[in-house]
Each structure stands twice: as structure tokens, then as C-alpha cells.
Design an enzyme around this catalytic site. Structure first.
Site, mmCIF file in Angstrom:
data_model
loop_
_atom_site.group_PDB
_atom_site.id
_atom_site.type_symbol
_atom_site.label_atom_id
_atom_site.label_comp_id
_atom_site.label_asym_id
_atom_site.label_seq_id
_atom_site.Cartn_x
_atom_site.Cartn_y
_atom_site.Cartn_z
ATOM 1 N N ARG A 1 -13.359 -7.563 -0.457
ATOM 2 C CA ARG A 1 -12.191 -7.410 0.514
ATOM 3 C C ARG A 1 -12.676 -8.021 1.875
ATOM 4 O O ARG A 1 -13.739 -7.248 2.444
ATOM 5 C CB ARG A 1 -11.330 -6.238 0.542
ATOM 6 C CG ARG A 1 -10.941 -5.755 -0.878
ATOM 7 C CD ARG A 1 -10.126 -6.735 -1.533
ATOM 8 N NE ARG A 1 -9.021 -7.166 -0.785
ATOM 9 C CZ ARG A 1 -7.918 -6.476 -0.827
ATOM 10 N NH1 ARG A 1 -7.657 -5.364 -1.419
ATOM 11 N NH2 ARG A 1 -6.937 -7.183 -0.070
ATOM 12 N N HIS B 1 11.451 -15.331 -7.546
ATOM 13 C CA HIS B 1 10.363 -14.430 -8.039
ATOM 14 C C HIS B 1 11.106 -12.984 -8.429
ATOM 15 O O HIS B 1 9.984 -11.861 -8.396
ATOM 16 C CB HIS B 1 9.388 -14.184 -6.768
ATOM 17 C CG HIS B 1 8.724 -15.537 -6.797
ATOM 18 N ND1 HIS B 1 8.064 -15.722 -5.349
ATOM 19 C CD2 HIS B 1 7.978 -16.466 -7.601
ATOM 20 C CE1 HIS B 1 7.407 -16.889 -5.390
ATOM 21 N NE2 HIS B 1 7.415 -17.232 -6.863
ATOM 22 N N ARG C 1 -22.032 10.103 -2.247
ATOM 23 C CA ARG C 1 -21.620 8.742 -2.497
ATOM 24 C C ARG C 1 -22.273 7.819 -1.780
ATOM 25 O O ARG C 1 -22.469 7.490 -0.646
ATOM 26 C CB ARG C 1 -20.092 8.386 -2.159
ATOM 27 C CG ARG C 1 -19.150 9.290 -2.798
ATOM 28 C CD ARG C 1 -18.569 8.693 -3.967
ATOM 29 N NE ARG C 1 -17.369 9.381 -4.605
ATOM 30 C CZ ARG C 1 -16.623 8.803 -5.216
ATOM 31 N NH1 ARG C 1 -16.736 7.444 -5.586
ATOM 32 N NH2 ARG C 1 -15.403 9.649 -5.810
ATOM 33 N N ARG D 1 2.719 -12.908 -7.615
ATOM 34 C CA ARG D 1 1.478 -13.214 -8.527
ATOM 35 C C ARG D 1 1.612 -12.497 -9.944
ATOM 36 O O ARG D 1 0.530 -12.609 -10.730
ATOM 37 C CB ARG D 1 0.528 -12.593 -7.609
ATOM 38 C CG ARG D 1 0.288 -13.662 -6.375
ATOM 39 C CD ARG D 1 -0.787 -13.252 -5.460
ATOM 40 N NE ARG D 1 -2.040 -13.344 -6.154
ATOM 41 C CZ ARG D 1 -3.470 -13.372 -5.800
ATOM 42 N NH1 ARG D 1 -3.522 -12.753 -4.487
ATOM 43 N NH2 ARG D 1 -4.441 -13.513 -6.265
ATOM 44 N N LYS E 1 -0.027 4.190 -5.123
ATOM 45 C CA LYS E 1 0.507 2.972 -5.089
ATOM 46 C C LYS E 1 1.605 2.994 -6.283
ATOM 47 O O LYS E 1 1.913 1.819 -6.718
ATOM 48 C CB LYS E 1 -0.275 1.762 -5.196
ATOM 49 C CG LYS E 1 -1.266 1.668 -4.099
ATOM 50 C CD LYS E 1 -2.224 0.541 -4.273
ATOM 51 C CE LYS E 1 -3.210 0.625 -2.914
ATOM 52 N NZ LYS E 1 -4.008 -0.644 -3.154
ATOM 53 N N GLU F 1 0.765 -1.079 0.110
ATOM 54 C CA GLU F 1 -0.121 -0.202 0.047
ATOM 55 C C GLU F 1 0.804 1.363 0.012
ATOM 56 O O GLU F 1 2.094 1.029 -0.212
ATOM 57 C CB GLU F 1 -0.966 -0.170 1.179
ATOM 58 C CG GLU F 1 -1.857 -1.246 1.244
ATOM 59 C CD GLU F 1 -2.746 -1.244 2.410
ATOM 60 O OE1 GLU F 1 -3.363 -0.104 2.761
ATOM 61 O OE2 GLU F 1 -3.300 -2.433 2.795
#
Length: 257
Positions: free
Chosen positions: A247, A91, A149, A109, A58, A3
Site C-alpha cells: 500500500r 453497481h 513484531r 469491484r 470492517k 474502513e
């Protein structure tokens, strides 16, 4: 998952090598490249020097003498510095060789990756799809973002086009500190709750950036949320769990009514 604080840490890693020449670029897995091939990435960067990197949300951006390198770390990415003779991790997907060692983009990933943008103008176009950086959002801007919102508060906080940089852990931690339930409609927050949310966001980001991650401290929701039978660090009430934007979402039923 990286994050905003994690990416700020990666920016510091890259900043330590500002001005150093790129001797070569080794792409060990082209599956992380976005819009550029391995040969073109090496040809475009070899011999150039990293300019001062910057972060937005990010995303990590580094000018390289005209083009701009953009790194997005997805769920499992990182950028670390290593001696050249240190064995590479399986990786490690892209490696930038510098005179004193290597910068390594590692990602298990491969959900996001590495882009090469032609110039700063293209970089600004890409960033234009994102909201303001969470560390720079004012109280008034946050209030305007939440007003009207219908979506749940946490969904708005996770929406990178609204606010850039917050992820699952940060969003839950901020709501817990502000004593606001993350599953409420964003537009339901009153002025006092909005102000508390902004204060919590500033404080959590400040401490997390200093730590280079969302710290798993016992006094934080983050530090206990994954424990069996986890209880609120503030009042001891058993934590509740739900879903928001797909999430796992954690909150205290007592502190966040």
C-alpha cells in the site's frame, strides 16, 4: 476504501430499519455472494426482520431471526437507503426491499461481498479469525500487539488478524498524529511512542466515526496526501512516500523521524 468509520456509518443506516420485515431480496449480481446462492438468500430472508446490527472491524453483521447476514465491503462497497422508485445504480448488487424503500449493497469491484451464516455461533467463529476491534483496543493490548513484531508498524496496523478495522488512510493518519514513522519495525516503539500511538488511534477513530468516514480535512494528513507536491499540514515539510504491505504509505520526514 471503506474502513472502520465507513462501516460504522453503514451500521447506522441498517440500524434505522431494525425490526422491519424483508419483503424480498433481489440479487442483481451473484458475483458478490459468498457461500450462498441468490434463491437461497431470498428464501432464507424473505419475511424475516432485521435485528439490531453490529460491527466488528470492517464487517457488518445483522441477525435475521436465526441466521446472520454478514457484509464485507472490500475496496468499493457501501450500504445505502433509497426510495423504492429511485432508479438503481449499475453497481447495486443486492437489494433488500422493505416496506418503506430499499437497502442497497453497492460495489464496483466485487472483491468481498455478502454471506449468510447459519447462526450467531458461526458468526463468532468467523470473527474469531480477526483481532480486536480497533475502537476498543486498550493501551495495554496495543502494546502487547506491537511487542516482538518484526514487521513494519503500518503492516501490523493493517493486519486484520492483529487489529480489526484499520485501513490505509487510518493507519497513515494515526502514525502521523503520533509522530511515528510507519515504516519502522513495530517492536522498536518505546513506551512513550506506544502511548502516543494509542492516543492518536482513539482520537482519529472518534472523529472519523463522527464524520462517517476518514475526513479529508486540510489539517489532517488525509486531506492533503493526494495533492501534487503535498506538504505536511503541521510543519510544511514535503511529504515522503513509500510502500508497506503493498500500500502507498505517506509520512512527514520531519515530524516522523
Amino acid at each position: 476504501m471503506p474502513e472502520l468509520p465507513d462501516v460504522e456509518g453503514f451500521r447506522r443506516v441498517l440500524a434505522a430499519h431494525t425490526g422491519e420485515p424483508i419483503e424480498r431480496v433481489t440479487v442483481r449480481d451473484a458475483g458478490v455472494l459468498r457461500g450462498v446462492g441468490a434463491r437461497r438468500l431470498d428464501a432464507a430472508l424473505r419475511g424475516r426482520r432485521f435485528g439490531a446490527p453490529r460491527r466488528h472491524g470492517k464487517r457488518l453483521l445483522a441477525p435475521v431471526g436465526g441466521p446472520v447476514l454478514m457484509l464485507h465491503f472490500g475496496m468499493t462497497g457501501s450500504l445505502t437507503w433509497h426510495p423504492a422508485d429511485e432508479p438503481r445504480h449499475r453497481h447495486d448488487r443486492v437489494v433488500w426491499r422493505l416496506p418503506g424503500g430499499e437497502l442497497r449493497y453497492r460495489d464496483m469491484r466485487k472483491l468481498q461481498g455478502v454471506r449468510l451464516l447459519k447462526d450467531e455461533a458461526q458468526a463468532e467463529d468467523v470473527l474469531g479469525a480477526l483481532g480486536p476491534d480497533a475502537s476498543e483496543v486498550s493501551r495495554g493490548e496495543l502494546a502487547a500487539l506491537l511487542a516482538g513484531r518484526r514487521a513494519r508498524l503500518k503492516s501490523v496496523l493493517l493486519d486484520q488478524s492483529a487489529i480489526a478495522g484499520l485501513g490505509n488512510l487510518l493507519a497513515d493518519e494515526i502514525c502521523w498524529r503520533a509522530r511515528v514513522r510507519p515504516l519502522r519495525a513495530a517492536r522498536e516503539l518505546d513506551d512513550a511512542e506506544g502511548a502516543a500511538l494509542h492516543r492518536a488511534m482513539r482520537r482519529v477513530l472518534r472523529d472519523s466515526i463522527e464524520a462517517g468516514r476518514v475526513p479529508p480535512r486540510g489539517t489532517w494528513l488525509t486531506g492533503v496526501r493526494d495533492e501534487p507536491g503535498a506538504a505536511c499540514p503541521r510543519c510544511g515539510t514535503a511529504l515522503a512516500r513509500g510502500r508497506a504491505s503493498g500500500r502507498t504509505t505517506v509520512w512527514c520526514p520531519h515530524c516522523q523521524p
